[in-house]
Design an enzyme around this catalytic site. Structure first.
Site, PDB file in Angstrom:
ATOM      1  CE  LYS A  99     -63.588  16.311 -26.790  1.00 46.36           C
ATOM      2  NZ  LYS A  99     -64.258  17.216 -27.760  1.00 46.36           N
ATOM      3  N   GLY A 360     -45.802 -18.772  -8.423  1.00 53.59           N
ATOM      4  CA  GLY A 360     -45.439 -19.637  -9.539  1.00 53.59           C
ATOM      5  C   GLY A 360     -44.121 -20.317  -9.241  1.00 53.59           C
TER       6      GLY A 360
END
EC number: 5.3.2.5
Length: 414
Positions: A99, A360
């Site tokens: 919380k 990549g």
């Protein structure tokens, strides 16, 4: 210490850090203290959170302007007793930041586990040494590349891409994290076809490449899917940890019927860690917790590329992954995003040899294709380890790469 110590960065508009720290310590444990009868205090004392450190930080005008209020910045540390929670990450994260994560400008910076608690976590199954043994590569950084443009493509396209990357000298080829189960390239077909290609390349060129296949599906189907991957001959499992949860990673890592390295992808983690005011720090999330939960590799944004992380944070992630710990094997750091051969000297200088260089476009965008891209990276790695400037290397593939993407490492000294 028998439990866990949580370190927080807080921004408090009440300007009382000690009071704020005590409120957190009580709110996440027994709820209140001063108004309890003495007998009840004695009963609950062993469950009470204890503030062990409060440090005020210098004011930050940019933060005050952003929040539209003046706040006091500080670092606080709170110890939570092991008696309060079960020894698992869902319980630990809920106890230390459940919380509280909804309560204003608070960021969870670190968690320090007791030795007793560390024993409950598997750590990497293979670790750096185990991965190096699989590849029989012990003296240099590893090179990894990514399948590009696979959505809507068939197995033939995958095999061609895989072959070119392997011939280029890439050590590991991984699926794109957005490649899921589909009719054109289903999981087991990718694995079986990939193994055929990589075995052929090994027999012809003598270079071994591993294939990291994306483990996907509904949470309760993951173990069955992973076991199908094992039966098909998979080398490594790529896993989008933060789409599922750290506890799911741990469950996979602990399963003896899934004897494969796990590569953790950071997809979705930015929702937790990107803010400087809220959430969970990147070093804790992508470093320490991934290692404890069982990741053999952790991908994270590099400080240099297209999705850059601050250098201090990236190095802190790597520190958590690789620092000595008698309970856990070391995990590979994989700084990623926008990497091209010109960055290799930076990566080796900052992360050392025990790193995976992940590319990549820096491989697939080479004018000589993925083969040329892989060879350019391998030439850059070899030159860097010899402390030779990249522009002095007589290699046509590396020369072409530096012409396209530049050579920012021109003056780097190792």
């Amino acid at each position: 210490m028998s439990g866990i110590i949580a370190t927080y960065l807080i921004h408090d508009d009440s300007h009382n850090l000690e009071k704020k720290a005590e409120q957190i310590a009580l709110g996440l444990t027994i709820g209140s203290w001063t108004h309890l009868p003495h007998l009840l205090q004695e009963q609950l004392k062993q469950h009470k959170g204890n503030v062990i450190h409060v440090e005020e930080l210098a004011a930050h005008e940019h933060t005050n302007s952003y929040l539209r209020k003046k706040v006091k910045r500080g670092i606080i540390k709170i110890e939570y007793p092991l008696l309060n929670f079960s020894p698992d990450l869902p319980a630990i994260l809920t106890t230390t930041f459940g919380k509280l994560s909804l309560d204003g400008e608070v960021k969870l910076i670190d968690l320090t586990f007791s030795d007793e608690l560390k024993k409950q976590f598997p750590g990497p199954k293979f670790g750096i040494d185990g991965i190096r043994n699989l590849l029989q590569v012990h003296d240099r950084p590893l090179l990894m590349s990514i399948f590009k443009g696979m959505i809507g493509r068939n197995i033939g396209y995958l095999k061609t891409q895989l072959r070119d990357q392997a011939i280029g000298g890439v050590d590991i080829v991984k699926d794109d994290e957005i490649l899921f189960e589909n009719a054109l390239t289903p999981l087991t077909k990718r694995i079986v076809s990939g193994k055929e290609v990589l075995q052929s390349v090994y027999e012809t060129y003598g270079h071994k490449t591993l294939y990291a296949v994306n483990l996907t599906g509904r949470t309760f189907d993951l173990k069955e899917n992973a076991k199908r991957a094992v039966q098909a001959g998979a080398d490594i499992l790529l896993f989008n940890v933060f789409s599922y949860g750290l506890d799911v990673l741990q469950s996979l890592a602990e399963d003896d019927e899934i004897p494969l390295p796990i590569m953790a992808h950071p997809a979705v983690s930015g929702a937790y860690s990107a803010s400087k005011l809220y959430g969970v720090s990147s070093p804790l999330l992508l470093g320490k917790l991934l290692r404890y939960a069982g990741a053999d590799f952790s991908l994270f944004p590099s400080p240099y590329g297209s999705v850059a992380l601050e250098k201090e944070e990236a190095l802190a992630i790597s520190k958590y992954l690789t620092e000595g710990d008698s309970f856990f094997k070391k995990s590979f750091s994989v700084p990623s995003a926008g990497i091209h051969p010109g960055f290799v000297p930076f990566i080796v200088r900052d992360f050392g040899k025990d790193v995976v260089i992940n590319a990549g476009g820096g491989i697939h965008g080479h004018p000589n294709g993925a083969q040329g891209g892989g060879k350019a990276f391998r030439a850059a790695i070899d030159a860097t380890l010899q402390n030779k400037p990249l522009h002095e290397v007589d290699d046509i593939n590396l020369h072409s790469a530096l012409q396209i993407w530049g050579n920012p490492s021109h003056e780097v000294k190792l």
